[in-house]
Design an enzyme around this catalytic site. Structure first.
Site, PDB file in Angstrom:
ATOM      1  CE  LYS A   1      58.917 -30.052  30.587  1.00 35.58           C
ATOM      2  NZ  LYS A   1      58.080 -29.528  31.649  1.00 35.58           N
TER       3      LYS A   1
ATOM      4  CG  PHE B   1      54.079 -36.469  24.458  1.00 33.03           C
ATOM      5  CD1 PHE B   1      54.718 -37.535  25.045  1.00 33.03           C
ATOM      6  CD2 PHE B   1      53.454 -35.515  25.256  1.00 33.03           C
ATOM      7  CE1 PHE B   1      54.726 -37.673  26.414  1.00 33.03           C
ATOM      8  CE2 PHE B   1      53.452 -35.655  26.645  1.00 33.03           C
ATOM      9  CZ  PHE B   1      54.094 -36.743  27.215  1.00 33.03           C
TER      10      PHE B   1
ATOM     11  CE  LYS C   1      63.071 -31.982  33.858  1.00 30.99           C
ATOM     12  NZ  LYS C   1      62.286 -32.323  34.969  1.00 30.99           N
TER      13      LYS C   1
HETATM   14  P1  AMP Z   1      58.963 -32.044  34.428  1.00 33.36           P
HETATM   15  O1  AMP Z   1      57.597 -32.291  35.025  1.00 33.36           O
HETATM   16  O2  AMP Z   1      59.410 -30.629  34.496  1.00 33.36           O
HETATM   17  O3  AMP Z   1      59.962 -33.054  34.960  1.00 33.36           O
HETATM   18  O4  AMP Z   1      58.878 -32.346  32.866  1.00 33.36           O
HETATM   19  C1  AMP Z   1      58.499 -33.577  32.364  1.00 33.36           C
HETATM   20  C2  AMP Z   1      57.008 -33.566  32.104  1.00 33.36           C
HETATM   21  O5  AMP Z   1      56.698 -32.699  31.022  1.00 33.36           O
HETATM   22  C3  AMP Z   1      56.483 -34.895  31.643  1.00 33.36           C
HETATM   23  O6  AMP Z   1      56.246 -35.788  32.701  1.00 33.36           O
HETATM   24  C4  AMP Z   1      55.186 -34.513  30.960  1.00 33.36           C
HETATM   25  O7  AMP Z   1      54.146 -34.458  31.917  1.00 33.36           O
HETATM   26  C5  AMP Z   1      55.448 -33.084  30.499  1.00 33.36           C
HETATM   27  N1  AMP Z   1      55.477 -32.913  29.027  1.00 33.36           N
HETATM   28  C6  AMP Z   1      54.913 -31.878  28.371  1.00 33.36           C
HETATM   29  N2  AMP Z   1      55.110 -31.983  27.054  1.00 33.36           N
HETATM   30  C7  AMP Z   1      55.822 -33.120  26.844  1.00 33.36           C
HETATM   31  C8  AMP Z   1      56.333 -33.771  25.685  1.00 33.36           C
HETATM   32  N3  AMP Z   1      56.177 -33.263  24.450  1.00 33.36           N
HETATM   33  N4  AMP Z   1      57.022 -34.930  25.868  1.00 33.36           N
HETATM   34  C9  AMP Z   1      57.204 -35.455  27.103  1.00 33.36           C
HETATM   35  N5  AMP Z   1      56.742 -34.885  28.232  1.00 33.36           N
HETATM   36  C10 AMP Z   1      56.053 -33.722  28.111  1.00 33.36           C
END
Ligand code: AMP
EC number: 6.5.1.1
Length: 617
Positions: A281, A387, A464
């Protein structure tokens, strides 16, 4: 459609409080609308579709000024603002003025020429295109001209439309349902398809609408996800029905909503997916890349509709803002490596001189920047981690499994494709996460390798991983002999936490059927909470066996009872309430972290803390 008729419908919708009646009212309006695309967008307070980066760019001050001028020589923008403070809403303020007095001054002296929805849409689009010095006063002039032609109900809608807030109780979900009701569901709305109206298409064939409600809504939803244009989808539903919606696909250059993730644990992922695709992530900003390379690489669709439409890489933020100009190094990177039309999904991360990721705030300094881009490019270089691949070389991949999409991603852009590791083992997930954290990333994403890409959806297919939970310091109050090679050593350890009077008094301690505290399943003052057998190397087992043997109180079969002396630190995925252990709680997937040599049993964690942790999860 005359704008007055639209305004009248809007007023009636605003007065309607029942959801079903609102949906039916919208369906009815859509069925009757000749300017269907515009009417649909206007209902949502939009002139342009969500994927379109154009805006009217009219601030409240300009809008107030235009209203004041249309209201007459005795009204100032301050008067409008005073009324706004009183009424709380610009539509009501605009409707409260009589613009008729000024009409005599307008170009339409001698008779009011009614505004139509189409004409208003054209004027607002022209207004959006005005740029440069003096653009603000040009915009106020054209708004003045429009307000000047409005009756109160029209002025109300126009003011709200200009400021992008319709407030008639019609949200996106209502419009989606109404499109389905009007054009797809048998006997819904106006019965679907109305040959007499012209939606701007030259195909008058009507829908094939024998859908049941929820299927129809799902179809509309899907088309909305790929097009991000309620107007376009409404027209498509009316013109080509179910088939048309189904056939609607991605278009390179038209951003789609990003797929989103929910929080979840590694065990959730293993339980629901079996095999889990584990990715880093990245701690940056989401980007969607659309690119059709030039040089005769062909079009962006099987239909060849975009055959000559080569264009350089365009980057869109998660909100579908065009951020291309702010990130020239990413544009160059993609342009120099990708040679087929693509839509890619990924994360932009700011990096230091060594290429290590910088905190998320840094990338934001780059993302929407309009000035000094070249200097910032040197100061905060950015890197792409792709990704996902939604489209490649004529193939639409949304419905392909993640594993296939990732293969295509590696084919088209190997240099930026994020690594994926597939596993069914929770400990492997933890070790990948530890590596990701060590490298300065945010953690890991856990994805179902079989899952499709569902734009805009925050489903359970992408998890996540929750940040590591706090560990517990627990007392070892029992053990079981190991097996096989480990038969001479303790292999499983029964854990307990302090169960003092506070815990009992606050009711957090469990109570037996006779109302007595059942913490007696552990030694006095301790209540059990689970058993740990993972995270232990041979060396750790030998060390623990040596430490614990002097404290054995009794032995029965393979099970031993121990005096509460040794404290160990344990990690876990979750704390659940459970009747199986005396504390009333159980640790899910506990793992050994280390011995707390510095702590005596009296300093171990309490049932109270466990209850607090369980509550905060
Ligand atoms: P959050 O912003 O905490 O809801 O986490 C989701 C976000 O993580 C996504 O919208 C992406 O911007 C980010 N992200 C980072 N790495 C990845 C990954 N390998 N796959 C999908 N999202 C990712």
């Amino acid at each position: 459609m005359e704008f007055a008729a639209f305004a009248d419908r809007a007023e009636r919708l605003e007065a309607e409080s029942a959801d079903l009646a609102t949906t039916a009212g919208v369906a009815d309006l859509l069925s009757a609308a000749d300017d269907l695309a515009t009417v649909t967008r206007f209902l949502l307070g939009r002139v342009f579709p969500a994927h379109d980066t154009r805006t009217l760019d009219v601030g409240p001050a300009s809008c107030h000024e235009a209203i004041a001028r249309a209201a007459g020589p005795n009204v100032t923008a301050e008067d409008v603002e005073t009324r706004l403070a009183d009424r709380g809403e610009i539509g009501a303020v605009a409707a409260g003025f009589d613009f008729g007095g000024q009409r005599g001054l307008s170009a339409f002296a001698g008779g009011r020429k009614p505004l139509t929805v189409a004409e208003l849409d054209r004027s607002l689009r022209e207004l959006a295109a005005v740029e440069g010095a003096g653009s603000e006063s040009t915009k106020v002039d054209s708004l003045f001209g429009l307000f000047n032609r409005c009756e109160p109900a029209e002025a109300k809608v126009l003011a709200r439309l200009v400021l992008g807030e319709m407030r008639i109780g019609v949200g996106e979900g209502t419009v989606r349902d109404a499109i389905a009701e009007a054009f797809l569901v048998a006997d819904g709305g106006a019965g679907g398809g109305d040959d007499s109206v012209n939606d701007g298409s030259d195909d008058d064939s009507v829908n094939d609408g024998e859908k049941n409600g929820s299927d129809a809504v799902a179809l509309v939803e899907r088309a909305l996800q790929v097009t991000n244009d309620y107007g376009h989808v409404a027209v498509l539903a009316r013109r080509a029905g179910e088939e048309g919606l189904r056939a609607e696909g991605l278009e390179v250059g038209r951003p789609v909503q990003a797929m989103l993730a929910q929080a979840g644990t590694a065990s959730d992922a293993v339980e629901s997916f079996g095999e889990v695709a584990v990715e880093t992530k990245f701690d940056g900003a989401r980007v969607q890349i659309h690119y059709v390379p030039g040089g005769g690489c062909g079009g962006a669709g099987d239909d060849g509709a975009h055959e000559d439409a080569a264009f350089g890489p365009r980057l869109y933020s998660r909100n579908m803002d065009d951020v291309t100009d702010a990130l020239p190094e990413i544009v160059e990177f993609v342009a120099s490596r990708v040679d087929v039309p693509v839509i890619l999904d990924g994360e932009i991360v700011a990096v230091d001189d060594e290429g290590s990721p910088l905190p998320f705030q840094e990338v934001l300094r780059r993302f929407r920047r309009k000035h000094d881009v070249d200097r910032m490019r040197e100061t905060i270089p950015c890197r792409l981690h792709a990704f996902d691949c939604l489209y490649a070389d004529g193939d639409e991949l949304l419905d392909e499994p993640l594993s296939t999409r990732h293969e295509r991603l590696v084919e088209v852009l190997p240099d930026a494709a994020a690594d994926v590791r597939t596993t069914t083992d929770i400990e492997a997930v933890e070790s990948i996460e530890a590596d990701a954290l060590e490298a300065g990333h945010e953690g890991v994403m856990l994805k179902d390798p079989e899952s499709a890409y569902t734009p805009g959806d925050r489903g359970r297919e992408w998890l996540k991983r929750k940040p590591a939970v706090e560990t517990l310091d627990a007392v070892v109050v029992g053990a079981e002999w190991g097996e096989g090679r480990r038969a001479e050593l303790f292999g499983t350890f029964l854990l307990a936490v302090r169960s003092d009077e506070t815990a009992v008094a606050t009711g957090t301690g469990p109570t037996g059927t006779n109302g007595t505290n059942v913490a007696a399943d552990g030694p006095d003052g301790y209540a059990t909470i689970g058993k740990v057998a993972t995270g232990l190397t041979d060396e750790a087992l030998a060390d623990l066996t040596e430490r614990l043997e002097p404290h054995v109180v009794s032995e029965s079969g393979a099970e031993l009872r121990l005096r509460p002396e040794v404290v160990i630190e344990v990690g876990y995925e979750e704390i659940q309430t459970s009747p199986s252990y005396g504390s009333g709680f159980a640790l899910r997937f506990p793992r050994f972290v280390g011995v707390r040599e510095d702590k005596s049993a009296a300093e171990a964690d309490s049932v109270e803390r466990v209850a607090r942790l369980a509550e905060s999860e």
